[in-house]
Design a protein around this motif. Structure first.
Motif, PDB file in Angstrom:
ATOM      1  N   PRO A 146       0.820  -1.212   0.000  1.00 35.85           N
ATOM      2  CA  PRO A 146       0.000   0.000   0.000  1.00 35.85           C
ATOM      3  C   PRO A 146       0.856   1.265   0.000  1.00 35.85           C
ATOM      4  CG  PRO A 146      -0.894  -1.600   1.534  1.00 35.85           C
ATOM      5  CD  PRO A 146       0.420  -2.157   1.061  1.00 35.85           C
ATOM      6  N   PHE A 147       0.263   2.362  -0.493  1.00 41.78           N
ATOM      7  CA  PHE A 147       1.015   3.602  -0.698  1.00 41.78           C
ATOM      8  C   PHE A 147       1.549   4.213   0.595  1.00 41.78           C
ATOM      9  CE2 PHE A 147      -3.515   4.658  -0.492  1.00 41.78           C
ATOM     10  CZ  PHE A 147      -3.543   5.609   0.510  1.00 41.78           C
ATOM     11  N   ASN A 148       0.966   3.844   1.753  1.00 45.87           N
ATOM     12  CA  ASN A 148       1.419   4.428   3.013  1.00 45.87           C
ATOM     13  C   ASN A 148       2.094   3.397   3.919  1.00 45.87           C
ATOM     14  OD1 ASN A 148      -0.847   2.952   3.632  1.00 45.87           O
ATOM     15  ND2 ASN A 148      -1.961   4.616   4.623  1.00 45.87           N
ATOM     16  N   SER A 149       2.637   2.352   3.312  1.00 46.77           N
ATOM     17  CA  SER A 149       3.265   1.267   4.077  1.00 46.77           C
ATOM     18  C   SER A 149       4.630   1.672   4.614  1.00 46.77           C
ATOM     19  CB  SER A 149       3.401   0.029   3.191  1.00 46.77           C
ATOM     20  OG  SER A 149       4.130  -0.980   3.854  1.00 46.77           O
ATOM     21  N   LEU A 150       4.957   1.165   5.810  1.00 46.79           N
ATOM     22  CA  LEU A 150       6.273   1.382   6.405  1.00 46.79           C
ATOM     23  C   LEU A 150       7.179   0.158   6.271  1.00 46.79           C
ATOM     24  CD1 LEU A 150       4.042   2.929   8.502  1.00 46.79           C
ATOM     25  CD2 LEU A 150       6.180   3.521   9.607  1.00 46.79           C
ATOM     26  N   ILE A 151       6.633  -0.943   5.799  1.00 47.29           N
ATOM     27  CA  ILE A 151       7.316  -2.234   5.919  1.00 47.29           C
ATOM     28  C   ILE A 151       8.680  -2.241   5.242  1.00 47.29           C
ATOM     29  CG2 ILE A 151       7.194  -4.676   5.294  1.00 47.29           C
ATOM     30  CD1 ILE A 151       4.152  -4.484   5.637  1.00 47.29           C
ATOM     31  N   GLY A 182      -2.625  12.938   9.852  1.00 46.07           N
ATOM     32  CA  GLY A 182      -1.533  12.292   9.124  1.00 46.07           C
ATOM     33  C   GLY A 182      -0.536  11.550   9.997  1.00 46.07           C
ATOM     34  N   TYR A 183      -1.042  10.748  10.922  1.00 42.04           N
ATOM     35  CA  TYR A 183      -0.142  10.062  11.859  1.00 42.04           C
ATOM     36  C   TYR A 183       0.823   9.112  11.153  1.00 42.04           C
ATOM     37  CZ  TYR A 183      -3.696  11.760  15.106  1.00 42.04           C
ATOM     38  OH  TYR A 183      -4.562  12.546  15.796  1.00 42.04           O
ATOM     39  N   ARG A 184       0.340   8.418  10.141  1.00 46.19           N
ATOM     40  CA  ARG A 184       1.210   7.479   9.443  1.00 46.19           C
ATOM     41  C   ARG A 184       2.295   8.219   8.664  1.00 46.19           C
ATOM     42  NH1 ARG A 184       1.150   1.950   7.908  1.00 46.19           N
ATOM     43  NH2 ARG A 184      -0.696   1.683   9.199  1.00 46.19           N
ATOM     44  N   ASN A 185       1.962   9.369   8.087  1.00 46.98           N
ATOM     45  CA  ASN A 185       2.976  10.151   7.394  1.00 46.98           C
ATOM     46  C   ASN A 185       4.029  10.688   8.365  1.00 46.98           C
ATOM     47  OD1 ASN A 185       1.960   9.917   4.734  1.00 46.98           O
ATOM     48  ND2 ASN A 185       0.417  11.478   5.154  1.00 46.98           N
ATOM     49  N   GLY A 187      15.792   2.812   4.783  1.00 49.69           N
ATOM     50  CA  GLY A 187      15.178   4.119   4.681  1.00 49.69           C
ATOM     51  C   GLY A 187      15.130   4.691   3.282  1.00 49.69           C
ATOM     52  N   ILE A 188      15.355   3.860   2.262  1.00 51.21           N
ATOM     53  CA  ILE A 188      15.272   4.303   0.871  1.00 51.21           C
ATOM     54  C   ILE A 188      13.919   3.860   0.321  1.00 51.21           C
ATOM     55  CG2 ILE A 188      16.302   4.217  -1.433  1.00 51.21           C
ATOM     56  CD1 ILE A 188      18.135   5.473   0.619  1.00 51.21           C
ATOM     57  N   PRO A 189      12.984   4.775   0.103  1.00 48.26           N
ATOM     58  CA  PRO A 189      11.668   4.381  -0.411  1.00 48.26           C
ATOM     59  C   PRO A 189      11.773   3.755  -1.798  1.00 48.26           C
ATOM     60  CG  PRO A 189      11.616   6.607   0.479  1.00 48.26           C
ATOM     61  CD  PRO A 189      13.054   6.216   0.398  1.00 48.26           C
ATOM     62  N   ARG A 190      10.870   2.860  -2.105  1.00 53.31           N
ATOM     63  CA  ARG A 190      10.907   2.138  -3.369  1.00 53.31           C
ATOM     64  C   ARG A 190      10.760   3.051  -4.584  1.00 53.31           C
ATOM     65  NH1 ARG A 190       9.826  -3.506  -3.896  1.00 53.31           N
ATOM     66  NH2 ARG A 190      11.251  -4.490  -2.418  1.00 53.31           N
ATOM     67  N   ASN A 191       9.899   4.067  -4.497  1.00 52.81           N
ATOM     68  CA  ASN A 191       9.689   4.948  -5.645  1.00 52.81           C
ATOM     69  C   ASN A 191       9.145   6.291  -5.165  1.00 52.81           C
ATOM     70  OD1 ASN A 191       6.600   5.035  -6.007  1.00 52.81           O
ATOM     71  ND2 ASN A 191       6.970   2.820  -5.922  1.00 52.81           N
ATOM     72  N   ILE A 240       4.941   6.589  -3.880  1.00 51.08           N
ATOM     73  CA  ILE A 240       4.367   6.195  -2.603  1.00 51.08           C
ATOM     74  C   ILE A 240       4.638   7.333  -1.615  1.00 51.08           C
ATOM     75  CG2 ILE A 240       4.473   3.697  -2.952  1.00 51.08           C
ATOM     76  CD1 ILE A 240       7.107   3.655  -1.418  1.00 51.08           C
ATOM     77  N   ASN A 241       3.927   7.335  -0.499  1.00 51.10           N
ATOM     78  CA  ASN A 241       4.061   8.451   0.435  1.00 51.10           C
ATOM     79  C   ASN A 241       5.487   8.654   0.914  1.00 51.10           C
ATOM     80  OD1 ASN A 241       1.308   8.414   0.085  1.00 51.10           O
ATOM     81  ND2 ASN A 241       0.825   8.573   2.269  1.00 51.10           N
ATOM     82  N   ALA A 242       6.176   7.566   1.247  1.00 49.02           N
ATOM     83  CA  ALA A 242       7.543   7.686   1.752  1.00 49.02           C
ATOM     84  C   ALA A 242       8.446   8.336   0.713  1.00 49.02           C
ATOM     85  CB  ALA A 242       8.076   6.300   2.139  1.00 49.02           C
TER      86      ALA A 242
END
Length: 319
Positions: free
Chosen positions: A108-113, A176-179, A120-124, A127-129
């Motif tokens: 999912p777009f807001n995943s932390l996994i 926006g707690y997850r962000n 700490g390098i986001p996939r793309n 996504i939110n990260a």
């Protein structure tokens, strides 16, 4: 004797207004139980009607065709990530890709996994990260990031009145707690350089901007025109960067549904949880659809259906 192959870019073969009228009629038949669910994790977005629908086609020749509520402004949300990626690449160049990847996430777009396993390098960047890292890059290179983004959107769309929806901005900041978790987690890997709250405030700002279907389709026309604005002739970004942005849109622009979207629509696209989807037909046109009801992946359900029908009826896809 064989007849010459048809030019797939020749719009004279298609009656675009009639095609849009047909699609609109089909979409209206799906209102109700087939319209999807409006995003409610941002309280201000939950007020939208899932049965709203608008669609705009803007050709590189400047022709504009619309149906439904194409003139109604809505929260662009993650569609803004294409604009901020363009601005960040303009300043940071390929060094940006050292801090954010270019692969589909599959989550999912807001995943932390994945951040835990990938340092700490986001996939793309879509996504939110990844968009939070892009926001950090923009803060490092622009004295007034909000003004820079607004100027970019207003110039590209031709609409000087584009601005922030204060209610949505405040709602995102409060919910926006997850962000907040994503940004602080990325910061723990030293992949955010600026104040975390400042980065988040800019990220919420970009998501809370309001535009309509015509504005959005026009704002990304440079991606259909080898990086050049077709109306002004300005080279907005390089040919190579336009190609790369389109590629990332194709593989990552609709989150973990990118494969399904490529299968059914076949166009580079970017969606947002406000219900918008912008799609690029290289060398031909841009499209934008809006319908707030979302599927389980966070993409507009009726918007995706409308784009699927458009490419089926016209043959205008990259495949």
């Amino acid at each position: 004797m064989r007849s010459p192959p048809q030019n797939p870019h020749d719009l004279s073969r298609h009656d675009i207004p009639d095609i849009l009228k047909t699609i609109h009629a089909e979409v209206r038949e799906r209102f109700g139980q087939h319209a999807g669910k409006v995003a409610d994790y941002i309280p201000a977005l939950a007020q939208a009607s899932p049965d709203a629908f608008g669609m705009a086609v803007v050709t590189l020749d400047g022709d504009v065709h619309t149906v439904g509520e194409a003139h109604a402004p809505f929260s662009i949300q993650s569609i803004s990530k294409v604009h901020t990626l363009t601005l960040a690449l303009d300043k940071a160049g390929d060094d940006l890709w050292k801090r954010v990847g270019r692969e589909p996430s599959g989550d999912p777009f807001n995943s932390l996994i994945q951040l835990e396993h990938e340092n700490g390098i986001p996939r793309n960047p879509f996504i939110n990260a990844g968009a939070i890292v892009v926001a950090d890059v923009i803060l490092s290179h622009y004295d007034d990031p909000e003004a820079a983004l607004l100027a970019f959107l207003r110039e590209r769309s031709g609409n000087p009145d584009i601005g922030r929806d204060d209610e949505i901005w405040e709602s995102e900041r409060k919910s926006g707690y997850r962000n907040v978790a994503l940004a602080n987690f990325i910061r723990s890997f030293d992949n955010i350089e600026n104040d975390v709250q400042a980065v988040l405030d800019f990220y919420y700002f970009q998501c809370a901007l309001k535009m309509n279907c015509i504005d959005l389709a026009r704002s990304l026309q440079f991606l259909a025109c080898r990086g050049k604005c077709p109306s002004s002739g300005e080279q907005v970004t390089s040919i190579e960067r336009a190609r790369r942005i389109n590629a990332v849109m194709m593989t990552c622009g609709t989150y973990d549904a990118a494969g399904e979207f490529a299968f059914h629509v076949g166009l580079p696209a970017k969606s947002g949880v406000g219900g918008g989807i912008v799609a690029v037909v290289p060398h031909v046109m841009n499209l934008c659809v809006w319908s707030p009801g979302l599927d389980q992946k966070g993409n507009s359900l009726l918007g995706g259906y409308a784009l699927h029908r458009f490419t089926r009826m016209t043959g205008l896809s990259v495949f």
